[in-house]
Design a protein around this motif. Structure first.
Motif, PDB file in Angstrom:
ATOM      1  N   SER A   7      -5.983  11.715 -10.861  1.00 12.08           N
ATOM      2  CA  SER A   7      -6.271  10.283 -10.667  1.00 12.08           C
ATOM      3  C   SER A   7      -5.186   9.626  -9.823  1.00 12.08           C
ATOM      4  O   SER A   7      -5.468   8.712  -9.034  1.00 12.08           O
ATOM      5  CB  SER A   7      -6.397   9.572 -12.011  1.00 12.08           C
ATOM      6  OG  SER A   7      -5.134   9.424 -12.661  1.00 12.08           O
ATOM      7  N   GLN A   8      -3.931  10.078  -9.963  1.00 13.08           N
ATOM      8  CA  GLN A   8      -2.861   9.566  -9.112  1.00 13.08           C
ATOM      9  C   GLN A   8      -3.082   9.987  -7.665  1.00 13.08           C
ATOM     10  O   GLN A   8      -2.894   9.193  -6.744  1.00 13.08           O
ATOM     11  CB  GLN A   8      -1.499  10.075  -9.610  1.00 13.08           C
ATOM     12  CG  GLN A   8      -1.132   9.651 -11.008  1.00 13.08           C
ATOM     13  CD  GLN A   8      -1.183   8.157 -11.206  1.00 13.08           C
ATOM     14  OE1 GLN A   8      -0.668   7.372 -10.399  1.00 13.08           O
ATOM     15  NE2 GLN A   8      -1.818   7.727 -12.282  1.00 13.08           N
TER      16      GLN A   8
ATOM     17  N   ALA B 216       2.527   6.569  -7.065  1.00 14.20           N
ATOM     18  CA  ALA B 216       1.617   7.602  -7.547  1.00 14.20           C
ATOM     19  C   ALA B 216       2.190   8.994  -7.302  1.00 14.20           C
ATOM     20  O   ALA B 216       2.106   9.880  -8.163  1.00 14.20           O
ATOM     21  CB  ALA B 216       0.254   7.454  -6.875  1.00 14.20           C
TER      22      ALA B 216
ATOM     23  N   GLY C  72       2.587   1.710  -3.313  1.00 16.32           N
ATOM     24  CA  GLY C  72       1.658   2.242  -4.298  1.00 16.32           C
ATOM     25  C   GLY C  72       1.480   3.740  -4.152  1.00 16.32           C
ATOM     26  O   GLY C  72       1.380   4.476  -5.146  1.00 16.32           O
TER      27      GLY C  72
ATOM     28  N   THR D  54       0.832  -1.204   0.000  1.00 19.12           N
ATOM     29  CA  THR D  54       0.000   0.000   0.000  1.00 19.12           C
ATOM     30  C   THR D  54       0.865   1.252   0.000  1.00 19.12           C
ATOM     31  O   THR D  54       0.644   2.191  -0.776  1.00 19.12           O
ATOM     32  CB  THR D  54      -0.930   0.004   1.232  1.00 19.12           C
ATOM     33  OG1 THR D  54      -1.763  -1.161   1.196  1.00 19.12           O
ATOM     34  CG2 THR D  54      -1.807   1.247   1.251  1.00 19.12           C
TER      35      THR D  54
ATOM     36  N   ARG E  79      -7.192   7.583  -1.215  1.00 18.09           N
ATOM     37  CA  ARG E  79      -7.882   6.364  -0.748  1.00 18.09           C
ATOM     38  C   ARG E  79      -6.985   5.547   0.167  1.00 18.09           C
ATOM     39  O   ARG E  79      -7.442   4.997   1.178  1.00 18.09           O
ATOM     40  CB  ARG E  79      -8.329   5.521  -1.945  1.00 18.09           C
ATOM     41  CG  ARG E  79      -9.431   6.155  -2.788  1.00 18.09           C
ATOM     42  CD  ARG E  79     -10.002   5.158  -3.777  1.00 18.09           C
ATOM     43  NE  ARG E  79      -9.017   4.680  -4.739  1.00 18.09           N
ATOM     44  CZ  ARG E  79      -8.807   5.210  -5.939  1.00 18.09           C
ATOM     45  NH1 ARG E  79      -9.496   6.282  -6.324  1.00 18.09           N
ATOM     46  NH2 ARG E  79      -7.906   4.698  -6.764  1.00 18.09           N
TER      47      ARG E  79
ATOM     48  N   GLN F  61      -5.909  10.580  -6.251  1.00 19.23           N
ATOM     49  CA  GLN F  61      -7.040   9.832  -5.694  1.00 19.23           C
ATOM     50  C   GLN F  61      -6.595   8.472  -5.166  1.00 19.23           C
ATOM     51  O   GLN F  61      -7.113   7.995  -4.152  1.00 19.23           O
ATOM     52  CB  GLN F  61      -8.137   9.674  -6.743  1.00 19.23           C
ATOM     53  CG  GLN F  61      -8.878  10.963  -7.065  1.00 19.23           C
ATOM     54  CD  GLN F  61      -9.473  11.622  -5.824  1.00 19.23           C
ATOM     55  OE1 GLN F  61     -10.097  10.960  -4.997  1.00 19.23           O
ATOM     56  NE2 GLN F  61      -9.244  12.924  -5.687  1.00 19.23           N
ATOM     57  N   LYS F  62      -5.630   7.847  -5.818  1.00 23.90           N
ATOM     58  CA  LYS F  62      -5.072   6.596  -5.299  1.00 23.90           C
ATOM     59  C   LYS F  62      -4.465   6.830  -3.916  1.00 23.90           C
ATOM     60  O   LYS F  62      -4.666   6.044  -2.985  1.00 23.90           O
ATOM     61  CB  LYS F  62      -3.984   6.059  -6.237  1.00 23.90           C
ATOM     62  CG  LYS F  62      -4.460   5.668  -7.617  1.00 23.90           C
ATOM     63  CD  LYS F  62      -3.263   5.257  -8.476  1.00 23.90           C
ATOM     64  CE  LYS F  62      -3.653   5.016  -9.915  1.00 23.90           C
ATOM     65  NZ  LYS F  62      -2.481   4.684 -10.762  1.00 23.90           N
TER      66      LYS F  62
END
Length: 201
Positions: A127-128, A104, A100, A97, A134, A130-131
């Motif tokens: 969009s990166q 991003a 990731g 996690t 989250r 938002q990863k």
């Protein structure tokens, strides 16, 4: 051993923190290389054909990369216990996690730094983020009890990821709405290993 590294990479920092936490700082020579995605140095390409850092050159065995492999190797080398068998799947998922998030966050930097302005995509950058958003929310809720437990590689990875967000994307204010994670990071960031490896431009 030689650690190929460059700039304030959060992946390199994860290895550096691991070296500090496992008392192996003096076992490694630190070599700065060019790791640009458009032109990595020949030394880096010779060590890692995909041209990414970090890479660990071992005198008696093949070079290993990326940060997940290097950290696991360093842990096994001295039996430090950063990958406890009883919690290994949780630990590995937490590390993934955090990695990731780092991926991003680095891609957001690359979009602005290496693509012509007329080709940059604000939608893609968002969009990166938002990863990351989250992931931060998940860390604040479902992972917070784990983060408060004994030190493992998942905590190190998360600490490095959050520090990189502050370093490169501070205006995004990841702490907003995530008070438990912010409190945890405030304490974790004061560990000697984190202070010794703080990123600089």
């Amino acid at each position: 051993m030689k650690l190929l590294m460059a700039g304030p990479s959060p992946f390199v920092r994860k290895v550096l923190v691991t070296l500090h936490e496992t008392d192996q700082v003096d076992a490694v020579e630190y070599v700065t290389v060019v790791a640009s995605p458009t032109g990595p140095s020949p030394e880096l390409i010779a060590a890692n054909p995909v041209g990414k850092i970090p890479a660990l050159i071992r005198p008696d065995a093949p070079t290993i990369y990326d940060s997940r492999v290097i950290c696991r190797f360093l842990d096994a080398r001295v039996g430090a216990g950063l990958y406890p068998e009883r919690r290994q799947w949780d630990v590995l998922t937490l590390e993934a996690t955090a990695d990731g998030m780092m991926d991003a966050a680095v891609l957001m930097v690359y979009e602005a730094r290496f693509r012509p302005e007329e080709k940059q995509s604000a939608e893609w950058v968002e969009s990166q983020w938002q990863k990351i958003d989250r992931a931060v929310s998940a860390l604040n809720t479902r992972w917070i009890s784990h983060l408060r437990g004994p030190l493992d590689i998942g905590q190190i990875a998360v600490g490095c990821a959050l520090s990189y967000l502050d370093f490169r994307h501070g205006e995004r204010a990841w702490r907003t709405g995530n008070p438990a994670l912010a409190e945890w990071y405030e304490a974790f960031s004061q560990r000697p290993a984190m202070l010794a490896t703080a990123p600089k431009d």
